[in-house]
Design an enzyme around this catalytic site. Structure first.
Site, PDB file in Angstrom:
ATOM      1  N   HIS A  74      -1.626  11.602  12.237  1.00  0.00           N
ATOM      2  CA  HIS A  74      -0.423  10.796  12.510  1.00  0.00           C
ATOM      3  C   HIS A  74       0.192  11.246  13.823  1.00  0.00           C
ATOM      4  CE1 HIS A  74       3.673   9.141  12.126  1.00  0.00           C
ATOM      5  NE2 HIS A  74       4.087  10.353  12.488  1.00  0.00           N
ATOM      6  N   THR A  95      -4.815   2.416  14.811  1.00  0.00           N
ATOM      7  CA  THR A  95      -4.610   2.749  13.396  1.00  0.00           C
ATOM      8  C   THR A  95      -5.884   2.553  12.587  1.00  0.00           C
ATOM      9  OG1 THR A  95      -2.278   2.121  13.558  1.00  0.00           O
ATOM     10  CG2 THR A  95      -3.227   2.230  11.354  1.00  0.00           C
ATOM     11  N   PHE A 131       0.812  -1.220   0.000  1.00  0.00           N
ATOM     12  CA  PHE A 131       0.000   0.000   0.000  1.00  0.00           C
ATOM     13  C   PHE A 131       0.850   1.278   0.000  1.00  0.00           C
ATOM     14  CE2 PHE A 131       0.477  -1.359   4.458  1.00  0.00           C
ATOM     15  CZ  PHE A 131       1.082  -0.232   5.014  1.00  0.00           C
ATOM     16  N   ASN A 185      -7.449   7.943   8.119  1.00  0.00           N
ATOM     17  CA  ASN A 185      -7.538   7.956   9.587  1.00  0.00           C
ATOM     18  C   ASN A 185      -7.107   9.277  10.219  1.00  0.00           C
ATOM     19  OD1 ASN A 185      -4.778   7.749   9.306  1.00  0.00           O
ATOM     20  ND2 ASN A 185      -4.610   5.720  10.250  1.00  0.00           N
TER      21      ASN A 185
END
Length: 232
Positions: free
Chosen positions: A198, A174, A140, A195
């Protein structure tokens, strides 16, 4: 002769046996044979003496206390909770586009951490690849780089006692679907690929990432007036 039945550890004599002297005499030896094994193995009875029950409960209680007291905190988290640290927090493009910047910043401010660096920044591809270099072998990775460079991000440097571990708890898992309610991802996100935010995963990475995203003169050293009410 079927003159005797046993319930638990108590013999029960039938009425027919009581009415016959012969039956009573012939029953006596068999009583010894039946009762002796029960007496010898009384610990198999359904109801044990209270002293044994209390003793076993106490031993289990002491064992559970020992297990509980030795597993409260991980050593590295205990150490970090006593030290002033720095962590890098980044609001990703989806968080900026959705207007969540103020909401996310307020969570760290309310916790009592000190903001030492803040900027809106469009991340170039080279910087994104350097930041996520540990994930280069993941399938990914190209998609992740496209995502981080798709729009502006908000770069933040935060300082505080145990800020790295605490910030990770504020952010949540996560995968937002696994994040606890009350965390940023648990409340504001639904997919791992979007999401929102970070956060550095260790004090060392916090320093490395702040140095990577902030240049000279972009950090501010200052003392909040409420600091004495936050740190002893």
């Amino acid at each position: 002769m079927g003159c005797l039945s046993v319930v638990g550890a108590s013999p029960c004599v039938s009425s027919s046996a009581l009415s016959s002297p012969t039956s009573r005499l012939s029953c006596a030896p068999s009583c010894k044979l039946i009762l002796n094994p029960i007496k010898k193995n009384h610990h198999l009875a359904a109801f044990q003496p209270a002293v044994h029950l209390f003793a076993s409960n106490q031993s289990r209680s002491h064992a559970s206390k020992r297990n509980h007291t030795t597993r409260i905190f991980l050593p590295h988290l205990v150490a970090s909770m006593e030290e002033v640290e720095e962590t890098y927090i980044m609001i990703k493009p989806d968080g900026v586009q959705r207007g969540l910047v103020g909401e996310i910043i307020s969570r760290f401010e309310k916790k009592g951490f000190k903001l030492t660096g803040l900027k809106l920044f469009h991340c170039p591809k080279e910087l994104a690849e350097e930041h996520y270099k540990d994930l280069q072998s993941k399938p990914f990775f190209p998609k992740l780089i496209d995502y981080i460079t798709s729009g502006p991000v908000v770069c933040m440097a935060w300082e505080g006692v145990g800020v790295v571990a605490s910030a990770r708890k504020l952010i949540g898992a996560t995968n937002p679907l696994n994040a606890e309610p009350g965390t940023i991802r648990g409340d504001l996100a639904v997919q791992t690929g979007r999401n929102v935010v970070h956060g550095s995963d260790s004090p060392d990475n916090g320093k490395r990432e702040i140095a990577l995203w902030f240049g000279e003169g972009e950090l501010c050293s200052w003392t909040p007036v409420q600091e004495p009410w936050l740190i002893e």
